[in-house]
Design a protein around this motif. Structure first.
Motif, PDB file in Angstrom:
ATOM      1  N   LEU A   1     -17.040  -4.229 -81.555  1.00 48.10           N
ATOM      2  CA  LEU A   1     -15.853  -3.801 -81.544  1.00 48.10           C
ATOM      3  C   LEU A   1     -14.983  -4.472 -80.550  1.00 48.10           C
ATOM      4  N   VAL A   2     -15.339  -4.373 -79.029  1.00 46.66           N
ATOM      5  CA  VAL A   2     -14.626  -4.913 -78.183  1.00 46.66           C
ATOM      6  C   VAL A   2     -14.388  -6.464 -78.758  1.00 46.66           C
ATOM      7  N   TYR A   3     -15.183  -7.153 -79.217  1.00 42.85           N
ATOM      8  CA  TYR A   3     -14.830  -8.358 -79.727  1.00 42.85           C
ATOM      9  C   TYR A   3     -13.883  -8.578 -80.734  1.00 42.85           C
ATOM     10  N   SER A   4     -13.904  -7.590 -81.731  1.00 40.78           N
ATOM     11  CA  SER A   4     -13.014  -7.772 -82.813  1.00 40.78           C
ATOM     12  C   SER A   4     -11.545  -7.141 -82.122  1.00 40.78           C
ATOM     13  N   ILE A   5     -11.501  -6.294 -81.173  1.00 38.70           N
ATOM     14  CA  ILE A   5     -10.276  -5.968 -80.500  1.00 38.70           C
ATOM     15  C   ILE A   5      -9.422  -6.980 -79.907  1.00 38.70           C
TER      16      ILE A   5
ATOM     17  N   GLY B   1     -17.700   2.644 -91.588  1.00 43.38           N
ATOM     18  CA  GLY B   1     -18.645   2.259 -91.685  1.00 43.38           C
ATOM     19  C   GLY B   1     -19.333   0.896 -91.298  1.00 43.38           C
ATOM     20  N   THR B   2     -18.002  -0.089 -91.564  1.00 46.96           N
ATOM     21  CA  THR B   2     -18.461  -1.540 -91.546  1.00 46.96           C
ATOM     22  C   THR B   2     -18.944  -1.786 -89.855  1.00 46.96           C
ATOM     23  N   LEU B   3     -18.414  -0.794 -89.154  1.00 48.25           N
ATOM     24  CA  LEU B   3     -18.592  -1.135 -87.649  1.00 48.25           C
ATOM     25  C   LEU B   3     -20.196  -1.071 -87.448  1.00 48.25           C
ATOM     26  N   TRP B   4     -20.695  -0.339 -88.102  1.00 49.24           N
ATOM     27  CA  TRP B   4     -22.279  -0.215 -88.043  1.00 49.24           C
ATOM     28  C   TRP B   4     -23.316  -1.426 -88.770  1.00 49.24           C
ATOM     29  N   VAL B   5     -22.491  -2.130 -89.615  1.00 47.45           N
ATOM     30  CA  VAL B   5     -23.163  -3.055 -90.204  1.00 47.45           C
ATOM     31  C   VAL B   5     -23.046  -4.276 -89.292  1.00 47.45           C
ATOM     32  N   MET B   6     -21.830  -4.469 -88.503  1.00 50.94           N
ATOM     33  CA  MET B   6     -21.808  -5.694 -87.930  1.00 50.94           C
ATOM     34  C   MET B   6     -22.806  -5.975 -86.941  1.00 50.94           C
ATOM     35  N   PRO B   7     -23.503  -5.110 -86.092  1.00 53.52           N
ATOM     36  CA  PRO B   7     -24.657  -5.229 -85.358  1.00 53.52           C
ATOM     37  C   PRO B   7     -25.688  -5.988 -85.984  1.00 53.52           C
TER      38      PRO B   7
END
Length: 202
Positions: free
Chosen positions: A32-36, A173-179
């Motif tokens: 999330l930090v990376y994306s922001i 929900g895609t936030l949980w897929v990224m890891p």
């Protein structure tokens, strides 16, 4: 040939096999930090040129560390590895990798996709080998992915269902897929490295 099933199983195990476990959630925060930061940098050409390489290499380093059995995800590693080690090299690698892919894409879509996968391991190589120059990182990525680009493409395709389900919850929900996705690619790098072990960059 790399085993997609083994790569994804290893990734889930390293994340704790728990969507709401500490490791998975910490990996979510890192992504999330990376994306922001990348999203904000993308508002200016200078910002994206400066940050895409160091941030990408830092992100690769975080998930490589997890893939190699550390059992932890460290947010600060994304910044220390990308910015304090070979910053100039990392900046050039990020910029030139994107430029070369874009130039190939301007010719035809398919060559652009091929080059995307050809250069896909360059950030992992850079994180693994701080002594390499930017062109050595790209050359090593091309060597590692030779004969495996189709498998890498299928690995990406295998996440479409995950991202689709994740998008149903207003995209949250895609936030949980990224890891899971990032951990799988780190494991894919190590799998390719093992297949190519013994060959060095010239």
């Amino acid at each position: 040939m790399i085993s997609r099933a083994a790569i994804k199983a290893n990734a889930k195990a390293q994340l704790g096999n728990n969507l709401f476990g500490n490791i998975w959630l910490m990996a979510l925060v890192v992504g999330l930090v990376y994306s922001i930061i990348i999203g904000a940098a993308g508002m200016t050409y200078a910002g994206i040129i400066i940050l895409v390489g160091p941030m990408g290499i830092g992100l690769a380093s975080v998930f490589m560390n997890l893939a190699r059995g550390s059992g932890e995800v460290k947010l600060e590693q994304m910044f220390t590895r990308g910015f304090s080690e070979q910053f100039g090299r990392n900046l050039l690698l990020g910029f030139l990798r994107g430029l070369f892919t874009a130039l190939w894409s301007m010719l035809f879509v398919v060559p652009g996709i091929v080059k995307h996968y050809s250069y896909s391991m360059s950030f992992y190589v850079a994180a693994d080998h701080p002594e390499y120059t930017w062109n050595q990182c790209m050359d090593e990525s091309k060597r590692m992915t030779a004969g495996h680009k189709g498998e890498l493409f299928v690995l990406d395709l295998s996440f479409i269902g995950w991202f689709f389900v994740g998008s149903l919850c207003f995209g949250i929900g895609t936030l949980w897929v990224m890891p899971y996705y990032n951990a799988s690619w780190a494991n894919c790098y190590d799998a390719l490295k093992m297949l190519n072990e013994g060959t060095t960059v010239r």
